[in-house]
Every structure is written in structure tokens, then in C-alpha cells.
Design an enzyme around this catalytic site. Structure first.
Site, PDB file in Angstrom:
ATOM      1  N   ARG A 179      -6.609  -7.914  72.539  1.00  0.00           N
ATOM      2  CA  ARG A 179      -5.461  -7.143  73.033  1.00  0.00           C
ATOM      3  C   ARG A 179      -5.832  -6.343  74.282  1.00  0.00           C
ATOM      4  NH1 ARG A 179      -2.795  -2.842  69.148  1.00  0.00           N
ATOM      5  NH2 ARG A 179      -4.629  -1.694  69.799  1.00  0.00           N
ATOM      6  N   LYS A 184      -0.190  -3.499  61.876  1.00  0.00           N
ATOM      7  CA  LYS A 184       0.879  -2.558  61.474  1.00  0.00           C
ATOM      8  C   LYS A 184       2.070  -2.631  62.441  1.00  0.00           C
ATOM      9  CE  LYS A 184      -1.789   1.116  61.829  1.00  0.00           C
ATOM     10  NZ  LYS A 184      -3.101   0.546  62.188  1.00  0.00           N
ATOM     11  N   ARG A 200      -4.712  -1.010  76.624  1.00  0.00           N
ATOM     12  CA  ARG A 200      -4.686   0.303  75.966  1.00  0.00           C
ATOM     13  C   ARG A 200      -6.029   0.978  76.168  1.00  0.00           C
ATOM     14  NH1 ARG A 200      -2.203   0.589  69.883  1.00  0.00           N
ATOM     15  NH2 ARG A 200      -4.023   1.919  69.532  1.00  0.00           N
ATOM     16  N   ARG A 215      -1.817   9.700  58.208  1.00  0.00           N
ATOM     17  CA  ARG A 215      -3.167   9.321  58.616  1.00  0.00           C
ATOM     18  C   ARG A 215      -4.237  10.036  57.798  1.00  0.00           C
ATOM     19  NH1 ARG A 215      -2.498   5.727  63.112  1.00  0.00           N
ATOM     20  NH2 ARG A 215      -4.500   5.545  64.083  1.00  0.00           N
ATOM     21  N   ARG A 219     -12.500   4.592  65.986  1.00  0.00           N
ATOM     22  CA  ARG A 219     -11.189   4.518  65.307  1.00  0.00           C
ATOM     23  C   ARG A 219     -11.361   3.944  63.904  1.00  0.00           C
ATOM     24  NH1 ARG A 219      -8.404   0.977  69.636  1.00  0.00           N
ATOM     25  NH2 ARG A 219      -6.671   0.761  68.169  1.00  0.00           N
TER      26      ARG A 219
END
Ligand code: AP5
Ligand code: MG
Length: 190
Positions: free
Chosen positions: A128, A14, A134, A89, A145
């Protein structure tokens, strides 16, 4: 105005695609995740509150998100349009978004839903984690998630499908290939 929702599970691309489209189409990139991470870095009251939810991989309360989105939209009054990334969301947020845009005499044009299989999502997010660090990119939180996405976020697709605005896109391939598929949709309907 053109208003696009970039939709998909964690790691589907996204943010990557929203950034490219915002540049090519002159739209404001509005990522609720990025705004929250900035608030955390600045240790604002919202950031301090949001961190507890984000570190667990669960949704930040709707009322905080709603106020944040109103502020971001109104700060950009006069924009050519928005590309919403990570928002809405859940169906409550989708209804809120529609109402808010209607009050500003505009509406959502497309929901682009990136389709990426589970193994590829995990691969991208763990990759990532080594680059960006993160705090929610670790196996336990990633699992949560993805679960939250299927339990609470997927119904947003049906909500926009019933308005004839759902455009699924294969999210597997190079970033450029996926980008080309999205461009075609934005061109076809405009
Ligand atoms: P948010 O920041 O929205 O995170 P997310 O939905 O989990 O998604 P990601 O940002 O991890 O993935 P992405 O789809 O943007 O993929 P990306 O382009 O980075 O939300 C984080 C948290 O904030 C939530 O858990 C929640 O707590 C809170 N929150 C946010 N919004 C909220 C809301 N509206 N309401 C309530 N709470 C909210 O790509 C991933 C990786 O893959 C990158 O490394 C990228 O380089 C790579 N990649 C991209 N495309 C490709 C490709 N085609 N091939 C190979 N690799 C690729
Ligand atoms: Mg993102």
C-alpha cells in the site's frame, strides 16, 4: 440500530471491509484514522497535534479521540447504525464507547475481529505504501503500529468477548471471500 466494530491489526483489512459493509448494510462508516488524516490535510489544531503521534505509530490521546467520535456520532443522529473502524483502540475507549451508546439508547452488536498473520500484514502495508503514500506505512513505523496493537488494542477483544460479542473471522483470502465470511456472521445473529 446495528453497531459493528471492525477490529484487527494494521493492514488486516478493516477499512476495506468496513467500506463494503457500510454500503451493503446502510451503516455509517466511522474510521477514526480517516477523520484524523482529514484533519491533518486540513491543518486543523487536532490534525497538527495528531500528526506527531501518527507519524510515530502511537495512539492519539484518548480525550481527543473521544470528542471526535462524539461529534461524528451526533452529526449522524438518526442513522441506521455505525461501523466503527480503528476504534476503540484500548479498553478505556471501549468503556467510553459503551457509555456513549448507552446514553443514546443503543449498543454494540458485534465485534468482528479480522485474523491475519504478521508476514501478510507487512506485505499488504508495504504494498500500500507504494500506492497511497501514507506517511505511517514504512517499515519502522509499521513495526511500532503492530506492537501498539498487541500491547494496547488486543485487550479490547477480551472486553467484548466477556459480553458475548466477539466474532473472529479469517482475514486471509480475497477481499470478496473475507467479505462473505463477515456477511454470514451479520446474517446469523441478526
Ligand atoms: P488507522 O488508520 O486505524 O490504521 P491501522 O489500524 O494501522 O490500520 P490500516 O488502516 O493501516 O489497515 P486496515 O486494517 O484498515 O487495512 P486496509 O483495509 O487499509 O490508524 C492510523 C493511526 O491513527 C494510528 O496509528 C493512531 O496513531 C491513530 N489512530 C486511529 N484511530 C485511533 C484511535 N481510536 N485512538 C488513538 N489513535 C488512533 O488494508 C490494507 C491493505 O491491504 C490495502 O492496500 C488493501 O487494499 C489491502 N487488502 C485488504 N484486504 C485484503 C485482502 N483480503 N487480501 C489482500 N489485500 C487486502
Ligand atoms: Mg484503515
Amino acid at each position: 440500530m446495528i453497531n459493528v466494530i471492525l477490529f484487527g491489526p494494521p493492514g488486516s483489512g478493516k477499512g476495506t471491509q468496513a467500506l463494503k459493509i457500510s454500503k451493503s448494510h446502510g451503516l455509517i462508516h466511522l474510521s477514526t484514522g480517516d477523520i484524523l488524516r482529514k484533519a491533518i490535510a486540513n491543518k486543523t489544531p487536532l490534525g497538527i497535534k495528531a500528526k506527531e503521534f501518527m507519524d510515530k505509530g502511537i495512539l492519539v490521546p484518548d480525550e481527543d479521540i473521544a470528542q471526535m467520535v462524539i461529534n461524528a456520532v451526533d452529526r449522524n443522529a438518526g442513522a441506521k447504525g455505525f461501523i466503527f473502524d480503528g476504534f476503540p483502540r484500548n479498553v478505556f475507549q471501549a468503556r467510553f464507547l459503551d457509555r456513549m451508546l448507552e446514553e443514546r439508547n443503543t449498543s454494540i452488536d458485534y465485534l468482528i475481529a479480522l485474523e491475519v498473520d504478521h508476514d501478510e500484514l507487512i506485505k499488504r502495508l508495504l504494498n500500500r505504501s507504494k500506492i497511497e503514500g501514507r506517511t505511517d506505512d514504512n517499515p519502522e513505523v509499521i513495526k511500532n503500529r503492530i506492537k501498539v496493537y498487541f500491547d494496547q488494542t488486543v485487550p479490547v477483544m477480551d472486553y467484548y468477548k466477556s459480553q458475548g460479542k466477539l466474532y473472529p473471522v479469517n482475514g486471509i483470502g480475497t477481499i470478496e471471500e473475507v467479505n462473505e465470511r463477515i456477511y454470514k456472521i451479520l446474517k446469523k445473529v441478526k
